[in-house]
Structure formats: C-alpha cells, structure tokens
Design an enzyme around this catalytic site. Structure first.
Site, PDB file in Angstrom:
ATOM      1  N   LYS A 182     -37.217-118.739 -13.742  1.00  0.00           N
ATOM      2  CA  LYS A 182     -36.447-118.270 -15.088  1.00  0.00           C
ATOM      3  C   LYS A 182     -36.131-119.126 -16.651  1.00  0.00           C
ATOM      4  O   LYS A 182     -35.772-120.377 -16.072  1.00  0.00           O
ATOM      5  CB  LYS A 182     -34.522-117.831 -14.898  1.00  0.00           C
ATOM      6  CG  LYS A 182     -34.006-117.628 -15.439  1.00  0.00           C
ATOM      7  CD  LYS A 182     -32.309-117.266 -14.552  1.00  0.00           C
ATOM      8  CE  LYS A 182     -31.430-116.731 -15.062  1.00  0.00           C
ATOM      9  NZ  LYS A 182     -30.437-115.981 -14.435  1.00  0.00           N
ATOM     10  N   GLU A 197     -19.834-107.121  -3.885  1.00  0.00           N
ATOM     11  CA  GLU A 197     -18.251-106.701  -4.023  1.00  0.00           C
ATOM     12  C   GLU A 197     -17.866-106.080  -2.498  1.00  0.00           C
ATOM     13  O   GLU A 197     -16.203-106.341  -2.438  1.00  0.00           O
ATOM     14  CB  GLU A 197     -17.900-105.431  -5.000  1.00  0.00           C
ATOM     15  CG  GLU A 197     -18.912-106.398  -6.112  1.00  0.00           C
ATOM     16  CD  GLU A 197     -20.522-106.384  -6.999  1.00  0.00           C
ATOM     17  OE1 GLU A 197     -20.427-106.884  -7.787  1.00  0.00           O
ATOM     18  OE2 GLU A 197     -21.017-105.877  -6.097  1.00  0.00           O
ATOM     19  N   ARG A 205     -17.103-101.375  -7.503  1.00  0.00           N
ATOM     20  CA  ARG A 205     -18.216-101.423  -6.118  1.00  0.00           C
ATOM     21  C   ARG A 205     -17.174-101.714  -4.983  1.00  0.00           C
ATOM     22  O   ARG A 205     -17.888-100.791  -4.052  1.00  0.00           O
ATOM     23  CB  ARG A 205     -19.042-102.136  -6.707  1.00  0.00           C
ATOM     24  CG  ARG A 205     -19.478-102.189  -8.295  1.00  0.00           C
ATOM     25  CD  ARG A 205     -20.913-103.063  -8.835  1.00  0.00           C
ATOM     26  NE  ARG A 205     -21.577-101.949  -7.567  1.00  0.00           N
ATOM     27  CZ  ARG A 205     -23.617-102.734  -8.088  1.00  0.00           C
ATOM     28  NH1 ARG A 205     -23.334-103.472  -8.539  1.00  0.00           N
ATOM     29  NH2 ARG A 205     -24.481-101.759  -7.881  1.00  0.00           N
TER      30      ARG A 205
END
Length: 682
Positions: free
Chosen positions: A319, A411, A439
């Site tokens: 990243k 979630e 969610r």
C-alpha cells in the site's frame, strides 16, 4: 483478448526469466515528493481506451506503470482523495486491462477506492483532478459514469457476490466473457465474501478472483485470516500455475536465498501453502505472487483467466507503493486532503496542528469520552469494525488494549459480539459509521433490541459526508432506528452536548444510539464532569420576535441543524420585518423519545407553524416522528390546526461535493432554510 508475452516453457519461472523480470522491475521508481506540475507521461497520454494497451511491449508496460503512478501522485496533490491503495494496484490494473477485453469482460473492484488507476486507463485521465468534487468523478466505480465501471462499489466485500451474479447471468445467456473480481484492502475479512465464495463453488461458476493482499484495510489488517495470508507469504513457497493451468508447489522466485532455518516453524508451513483456506472452500488457488512484477502478473493471469470454475489468484502488494512516505505510513496515507504540494510531505505535522485547534472533530469528542469513562468504569468495552483511526479510538486502544476489539470489516459480527458481551454484565460500546451500521441492521433488531440488551451505539459520519458521496452518506439512521422498539436515539447539537449525551446513553440500561456528524464541531467547550441529561427532554434555545406577532413559528431542530435554525431565525427576524413573526428555536436533542410535553406547550402558546429541520432524509425521519405524534395523538394540534413543514434531505441520493455544497443542494444551509421559511410564511 491480448495474450501475455511468451515465457520459457516450465512449471515455474526460470532463472533467466526471473532475471529479465527483475531487470525490468528495476525500472520502477520510488518518489518522495508530490510533483507540483503535470508530469510528462507520453505513454499514458496515448491511452484513450484500454484496447490501446494491446501493442505495448512488456518494457513499455513497466514504464507505463511508472508514468501512471507519477500521474496519480500529481493528481492526488491537486484533488486529494484515496491515496495509498491506488498506488498499490498500478501494475495489477495495467495487467488486467492488457489481458482482458473490457468492457465486454467484466472487472469488479472491491473496495472501490482502489479504482483510480482503472479510471485513468478507461478514458477519464483528464477528469481525475475533479474526483470527489461537485459534478466531478466519483471516488468509487459508478455504473452511470463509465461502461467500464461494471458495479458500484462503495462498501466492501461485495465483489465476489456481484461477480458471481454476473458470471451466472452470462452463463445462462450463453455468453463466455471473463469476470474478474479484485478484492483487497481488507475487504476479504467481510463475511459476505466467504458467503459468495461458498456459493461460487456450489454453482461451479467460471469466476476469477484476485486477492490484492496488502495486509491493510484503512488500518492494519488483523485477526486469524490476516495471519493466514501472512503465513502463505512468509513461508517462502507458492502454488505456481503451469502452462497447462495446473497448481505446482514450488519455492517463490524472490526467495532463492531464503534460509528457512531462520523460521521456527520450519517446514510445517509448506503443506499449508498448498492446502490453504481457499482450496479447502473449493477454489483453485494460485499464489502468492508479487503484485508489482508485471511480467509475472501477465504470465499468471493470462493462464488463470482461461481456467474453468472458481479460481483465486493471490497477489501481494504494498500500500502506497512508489511513494516512500506512504510506504512507511500506509495508515496515515490511506487518503489525503487537497493540500498545497509542499505540505504533503509534512502531512503528519499538519494533522497535529489541526488536532490542537479549539474546534474538535466529533470523533475526537467520542475518543475523549471513551477514555474518560473507561477510567471510572471497568465494565466499558469498545468495539469497532476496522475504524480505529476514523472513529477516534487510537488513544483508547493504547491505554486499554484488553478492552478494545477491532473485529475487521465485519459489521454484523460487531453488533452481535456486543450483544453477547452485554449478556455477561459488561457495557459494550459499538463505534460505527452510520452507513456501515446499515450492514448490521438485522443484528441490531434481532440480537440487541429484541432482547433489550445494554448496548450503546456511537454512530459517526451521520448526515451528509461530502466528497465520499452517496455511498457513505449517513442519512437513513433516524428512519431505520426509530422504528425499532426499545431503542433510544440522541442527536447532539455540538461537541459538549455530544459528550454528555454519550454519557447519558451509556448510563442508561438498554439499547441506545448517539448520532453525530463527520468533521469538526462548532467549537463548544466540553464541560466537566460528565452530565446525565433527562431522556426525552428538549431545550428551547431562544425565542426571537414579539409576542404580539400573528405568525408564531417553532423551529424544531435535530442535531447539528440547531445552529442553522438559530442563524435562520435571526435572519428572518432582523432582515424581513414584513413576515411579522415570532420564532422559537428548539433543540430537540432526542429523536426517540420525543419531548411531547414541549410540543404541547408550544401549541398552548399559539404556535401557528411547526417546522422540523434535520440532516437526514425526510421520509421516515425525525420530522416524520413529529408528524406522527401531532396527527395521531395531539388533541391540541387538531384544535389549532397549525401548519407543519418538514425540512430535510429530499428523496434522492445526494451527489458528492463538499459538505457545504451538499447542504446547499438540499436547501439545508442558512440561505436555503431562510428561503423555505419565507415561502411558508408569505
């Protein structure tokens, strides 16, 4: 479809091919400064559509990767936006568009903030500087923006389900296009991804899944699955793909000098590379491979895309690749603001200055409350689904690591985890963005509210969220929470009230939610010690105008709309005497329960117009709650026949732009509210 350059006929990369690839890869650049001026990118500038890549040599593709990465750096300095993840998928994006015949072949990105390079290669290069700005490109793939954006992806872990749906529909229609799902930046930790993989095997679907493993989401990836991926990489071995498309266990080429005796697990890891989780589910697995090695990506993907059935190719990326500060701080450089170029290298220092300003971010207010309350109550436990930084929990996690639970992008699990904790006499707080609580809605109803368990939800990013747009807007929570029995819902007007409402809801024995917006507050000072407000009690902020005025208006404001209501009232009273009105500005503070006694008191004072204001959709929102009470239960309202007007977000998804632009678009800035009040009163 363009075929990969030829490689030596062997089951793994030969030494000569590896040396060639390394020499080409050495051309890749690492930058330390965001360029001030638009860089020279002749190869990139020649690409109008992905098909233009077909005539590129491997060396040109590697040069293109450098140009594309440099262009992304420049563009980020101009517009801000998601940063580190996009730098990490440059080579993978190029390889995919080189090998696939898009848009006939389908590429699904997950999560969507990895798709900036994809946007550049699919005809949107010159528009990239508009990304996340009003009327500009969206921050995520969007079907209405380009035929190359096959699926809208703002939330994570959806790509395999969507890609599987595409694959099955194509098969049903007798079509044979390739469907490739790129899932990464933590998205594989979401349970939905595993549900889809399970079904893909059951359906024996032709589906290519590419796992972009950068050991990150917004924060560092955590948990058993992350450790499993790390083991696959650190073993020094890989499941390569033969020319016949068969899995071949071999030592990874970049590990030729690797001394396995330095690892304490020794050879125990080797079988696990071949017999991994993905293979156990039923996918044909290949990897891990270097996701920045273009020759390797071309070789592997050109073979993998020809295979039948569900296939997973595991690539490892960095990243922030190519920008040294981002490689060193991938969390801090997940996204950057639009800053003067010379300030980007000093981003961390700039952030510290912001934190010392009087106006705190609401996430900082939550973090302060969390630490303060934990110091006095050892039953407090805190849960977040991969939003430690965004939710302001870094200091709490440092001070109380045994009481902090980051469950990754999960979630549903986060909500039921809190429910389970609550059954054992502790007090869990779930810190979650409004858009992501959607969610976990079934779990909130069935596992928490139905059992009336003692769980507090700290709901961040409520309301309009600016540049992230409709995918991340938290504008539905009043509606989907207030219809649930046993729920209490608080909406603070400022930082101080947020702190004390968090305390009030924490002290309440039951299911509660405190809903607060993105960004900084009004500069209100947090008063100590923590107070406990009376539940369901609103506050009259001010009464402006004469008692003799024929028009008496009650502005019932929820949350941050209190300040807007106050300013609008002052404009109405001082700038337009022709309206001849008195205005009561009310801080409702609670969406559920409503302060019905105050409503009756206002009616008794002869209120002629009741106006609700909320940064939420009007349908089913706080204004609807007021309407329901007045129309169904208030005899005084029926006698007085006062006029009701609801101000809020209209029945449409609000496009990205600054928060101020979005509020103006909805008529919820001061000017817009004043205009609507004048229309109502004249």
């Amino acid at each position: 479809m363009q075929q990969s350059p030829s490689f030596p006929q062997s089951q793994s990369i030969s030494a000569s091919a590896l040396d060639s690839a390394v020499q080409l890869s050495n051309l890749q650049q690492t930058y330390t400064v965001i360029p001030r001026e638009r860089p020279q990118t002749p190869l990139l500038d020649s690409i109008a559509v992905p098909a233009n890549l077909n005539d590129f040599t491997t060396a040109q593709l590697i040069t293109l990767a450098d140009e594309l990465r440099l262009f992304l750096l420049y563009s980020a300095g101009q517009s801000g936006g998601h940063f580190g993840a996009n730098l990490g998928v440059v080579e993978l994006t190029i390889a995919l568009h080189y090998l696939l015949d898009t848009p006939q072949d389908q590429i699904v990105w997950d999560v969507g903030h990895q798709a900036y390079a994809h946007k550049v290669l699919t005809g949107r290069r010159d528009q990239l500087s508009t990304i996340r700005s009003k009327d500009g490109l969206t921050a995520f793939p969007e079907r209405t923006e380009s035929v190359y954006d096959t699926f809208g992806v703002g939330h994570s872990s959806t790509s395999i389900s969507a890609g599987l749906g595409m694959s099955l529909a194509l098969r049903y229609q007798g079509c044979s296009q390739t469907v490739a799902c790129i899932i990464g930046d933590g998205a594989m930790t979401g349970g939905m991804a595993f549900e889809a993989m399970n079904d893909a095997v059951q359906q024996d679907a032709d589906l290519l899944v590419i796992l972009n493993d950068n050991d990150m989401s917004i924060s560092c990836s955590i948990g058993g699955f992350s450790r499993h991926l790390a083991m696959l990489w650190e073993s020094g071995y890989q499941v390569d793909i033969s020319d016949a498309g068969e899995p071949v266990l071999c030592r990874r080429p970049d590990m030729r000098g690797f001394d396995r005796r330095k690892r304490h697990k020794e050879m125990r890891d080797v079988p696990q590379v071949e017999d991994n989780l993905f293979k156990a589910i039923g996918f044909t697995y290949f990897g891990p491979f270097d996701g920045h090695n273009i020759p390797e990506l071309l070789r592997v993907l050109s073979l993998a895309k020809q295979l039948k059935g569900p296939v997973l190719v595991h690539v490892y990326t960095t990243k922030g690749k190519g920008f040294a500060p981002a490689e060193l701080d991938p969390v801090g450089y997940h996204a950057i603001s639009k800053l003067p170029v010379e300030e980007i290298e000093a981003k961390a220092k700039t952030a510290k200055v912001v934190e010392n300003k009087p106006a705190l971010k609401y996430s900082q207010v939550f973090g302060q409350f969390l630490c303060d309350k934990a110091a006095e109550d050892d039953k407090l436990l805190a849960i977040t689904p991969a939003m430690e930084e965004g939710s302001g929990m870094i200091e709490f996690a440092r001070r109380y690591p045994e009481r902090f639970f980051d469950v990754a992008i999960a979630e549903q699990h986060a909500v039921t985890l809190a429910a389970g904790m609550a059954t054992q006499g502790v007090k869990p707080i779930v810190a979650i963005y409004s858009t992501f609580l959607q969610r976990g809605y079934d779990q909130l109803i069935h596992d928490v509210a139905l059992q009336n368990l003692d769980v507090t939800f700290a709901i961040d990013r409520a309301g309009l969220v600016g540049e992230d747009g409709a995918t991340h807007a938290g504008v539905f929570d009043f509606a989907f929470l207030r219809c649930v029995p046993n729920m209490l819902i608080a909406a603070p007007k400022d930082e101080n009230e947020c702190y004390h409402l968090l305390n009030t809801c924490y002290e309440y024995q039951g299911c509660t939610a405190v809903r607060y917006p993105r960004g900084v507050g009004t500069g209100a000072v947090i008063e100590q010690p923590a107070q406990t407000y009376k539940i369901g009690k609103a506050m009259v902020e001010s009464v402006l105008g004469s008692d003799d005025a024929p028009n008496k208006v009650a502005l019932l404001a929820f949350g941050t709309m209190v300040a807007t209501a106050q300013q609008a009232a002052e404009v109405i009273i001082t700038d337009d005497v022709a309206l001849n009105c008195q205005v009561h500005v009310v801080n409702m503070r609670w969406v559920k329960p409503l302060d019905t006694k105050l409503l009756e008191s206002l009616l008794a004072q002869g209120i002629t117009h009741i106006v609700t204001l909320e940064e939420h959709v009007m349908m089913g929102g706080a204004g609807s709650a007021v309407n329901e009470y007045l129309l169904n239960e208030s005899a005084a309202f029926k006698r007085h026949r006062s006029v009701i007007c609801n101000l809020g977000i209209p029945d449409r998804f609000i496009a990205h732009g600054s928060q101020a632009e979005q509020m103006a678009d909805c008529g919820l800035d001061v000017q817009g509210v004043v205009a609507q009040l004048k229309k109502l009163l004249l």
